[in-house]
Design an enzyme around this catalytic site. Sequence first.
Site, PDB file in Angstrom:
ATOM      1  N   CYS A   1       0.829  -1.216   0.000  1.00 35.17           N
ATOM      2  CA  CYS A   1       0.000   0.000   0.000  1.00 35.17           C
ATOM      3  C   CYS A   1       0.864   1.267   0.000  1.00 35.17           C
ATOM      4  O   CYS A   1       1.532   1.563   0.991  1.00 35.17           O
ATOM      5  CB  CYS A   1      -0.919  -0.053   1.221  1.00 35.17           C
ATOM      6  SG  CYS A   1      -1.769   1.487   1.598  1.00 35.17           S
TER       7      CYS A   1
ATOM      8  N   CYS B   1       0.019   3.804   2.698  1.00 35.66           N
ATOM      9  CA  CYS B   1       0.479   3.271   3.992  1.00 35.66           C
ATOM     10  C   CYS B   1       1.951   3.581   4.200  1.00 35.66           C
ATOM     11  O   CYS B   1       2.373   3.975   5.291  1.00 35.66           O
ATOM     12  CB  CYS B   1       0.272   1.755   4.055  1.00 35.66           C
ATOM     13  SG  CYS B   1      -1.438   1.218   3.925  1.00 35.66           S
TER      14      CYS B   1
END
Length: 123
Positions: free
Chosen positions: A30, A33
Site C-alpha cells: 500500500c 500506507c
Amino acid sequence: MATIELTTDTFDETVSKDGIVLVDFWAEWCGPCKRFAPIFEQSSTVKPEIVHAKVDTEEHQELSVKYGITAIPTLMAFRDGIMVFNQAGALPGPALEQLIGAVEGLDMDEVRAKIAEHESAQG
C-alpha cells in the site's frame, strides 16, 4: 516508545488498556500506507505516552474482518478501551497531531454516558 506490531493474540489486550492507543491498519503493498508510516513513527517519538501500534492486514486478516477494514491505511484511536476514532486514509502530520489533541481532550465520563444512553435506546 517505538511503534509496536499487534497480532490477533495481542490486539484486544493492548487496546483495552487505560490511556490512548492509536492503531494503524496497513499493508506492505500500500503506497499511502508507506507514506503515512514515517508520520506515525514520528508521532510515537513525540508522544511516547501514547501507544502507537500497527496491524499488518495481510498477516492478520481476521482483525481486518472483525473491525470492518475495507480501505487502508485505516487509523483507529482507542481511549480507556473505547474506540473513539475510526477513519480510512493517511493523515498528514498536523492532522494526526490535531486528532491526538482531540482524543486527549475527550471527557471519557461523557463518552461512557453517551454509549450507555445509545445502548439503552437500542433495547
